[in-house]
Design a protein around this motif. Sequence first.
Motif, PDB file in Angstrom:
ATOM      1  N   THR A  47      -5.467   2.371  -3.630  1.00  8.44           N
ATOM      2  CA  THR A  47      -4.637   1.452  -3.862  1.00  8.44           C
ATOM      3  C   THR A  47      -5.660   0.002  -4.251  1.00  8.44           C
ATOM      4  OG1 THR A  47      -5.046   0.214  -1.637  1.00  8.44           O
ATOM      5  CG2 THR A  47      -2.836   1.825  -1.904  1.00  8.44           C
ATOM      6  N   TYR A  98      -5.099   0.642  -8.022  1.00 10.01           N
ATOM      7  CA  TYR A  98      -3.689   0.421  -8.340  1.00 10.01           C
ATOM      8  C   TYR A  98      -3.048  -1.117  -8.567  1.00 10.01           C
ATOM      9  CZ  TYR A  98      -3.182   5.515  -8.535  1.00 10.01           C
ATOM     10  OH  TYR A  98      -3.267   6.896  -9.025  1.00 10.01           O
ATOM     11  N   ALA A  99      -3.463  -1.832  -7.407  1.00  8.46           N
ATOM     12  CA  ALA A  99      -3.071  -3.111  -7.439  1.00  8.46           C
ATOM     13  C   ALA A  99      -3.487  -4.025  -8.232  1.00  8.46           C
ATOM     14  CB  ALA A  99      -3.227  -3.495  -5.694  1.00  8.46           C
ATOM     15  N   ALA A 108       1.489  -1.547  -2.864  1.00  5.02           N
ATOM     16  CA  ALA A 108      -0.026  -1.181  -3.229  1.00  5.02           C
ATOM     17  C   ALA A 108      -0.684  -2.312  -3.029  1.00  5.02           C
ATOM     18  CB  ALA A 108       0.203  -1.029  -4.874  1.00  5.02           C
TER      19      ALA A 108
END
Length: 476
Positions: A425, A428-429, A458
């Motif tokens: 994450t 992703y974030a 996320a």
Amino acid sequence: MTSSTAQKLSLPNLSAMVVGSMVGAGIFSLPQTFGRVTGGFGALIAWAIAGTGMLMLALVFQSLSRRKPDLDAGVFAYAKAGFGNYLGFASALGYWTVCCLGNVSYFVLIKSTLGALVPAFGEGNTIQAIVSSSLILWVVHFLILRGVKQAAGLNTIVTVAKIIPILIFLVFVGFGFKADIFALNFWGGEAATVGNVFAQVRGTMLVTVFVFVGIEGASVYSRYARNRNDVGVATVLGFVGVLCLLVLVTMLSYGVLLRPDLAALRNPSMAGVLQAVVGRWGAVFVSIGLIISVLGAYLSWSLLAAEVLFSAARMESMPRFLARENRNQVPSAALWLTSSLIQLFLVFTFFAEEAFLLALKLTSSMILLPYLLVAAYALKLAWTRETYATDPAARRLDFLRAALATLYAVGLIYAGGLKFLLLSTVIYAPGTILFWIARREQGKRVFTPVEWGLFLLAAAGAITAIYGLATGAIGV
């Protein structure tokens, strides 16, 4: 490529692409990475699970290549078609990151291999190793910018360079196999309980994913296939061939050295196993084959990483600037971003005690979302009967395959554990900023309500991971 050159990829070409994509750094490290966590019985179960799950995924790719021939921009095209813009973007981001992390693992393994001769390189993550790897990174970067693209025979040459030392390894280790050593390794030196075997198998799951990354190789370049049906056939043929190599390398090694000795080998651990059978020349031979193989694979994966961003930008899943090409028709903006991320990951390896294993597990964690969305999309098609109006008989079998592939992907997320899920994450974030830019460029609403929820989830994971890293609760 133009439409005329698109006709040049035959079934053997596509099969070589799958084999060449899958056989990378991972297979050369299998004896050590398996020896660390499991014995022979756990390894057999792990390969049975991984083989079945990945076969279902290969069959999913085969089915989708026939049912959705218009979706030919890569695995993330299926995610976007099935689950919307944000998950399509996340799939592209995850797959691009996998390409970059894979190249980092190549650098670490090369320097670890050379570390046997140049102690300053250590396990591939010393300052000297990072500086020399960075030099190679940017030399290749500027070569590609000048128009050094995939040569016609590059993939075949690289594939041969990988396969020959592996086959020679199997022959000599087969002759050196000792049944008594294999028997001692069979239960991994632990009591033969269900709990111990389960723990051993779980510990291998991310490793098995890493060595199968590339199974989608034919799908990524499917628009260049001479015959569309060859894409699925090449995926299955390449998968079966590579699975046989992976199982043989793993299981034969248990008959040469005891598990603690396998676990203590430096990577590439195949070199240490062969040295135990034939002497020093075996280690040198495998090491040379690996370096040639990995350098060629590095070029291929660098091009693939840039292609992922370039294709995603053209599909409006990434910002427009990533679709820019220079005068040599190289996706220059995508290449600059790719090389920059690889450089960042290289620096990060300095802080990891076992850099190769970290790169391996992060790569495996990041590929899970793209694979899960591909399987779920195939499941969705079968559930809704889309594309099955004229072929209802195939729906039930395709539904079963897609369901098993989806279940396998979900199981892998569990097996990987919370640590690597949280670390993924962190990519992703913050990476969502690229999605925000792309949506604003198009004058469209950034998130749907569901997508807002996914992003906030996320972001929460990323904050938790960063806090864990800062406090030492999460170690690398």
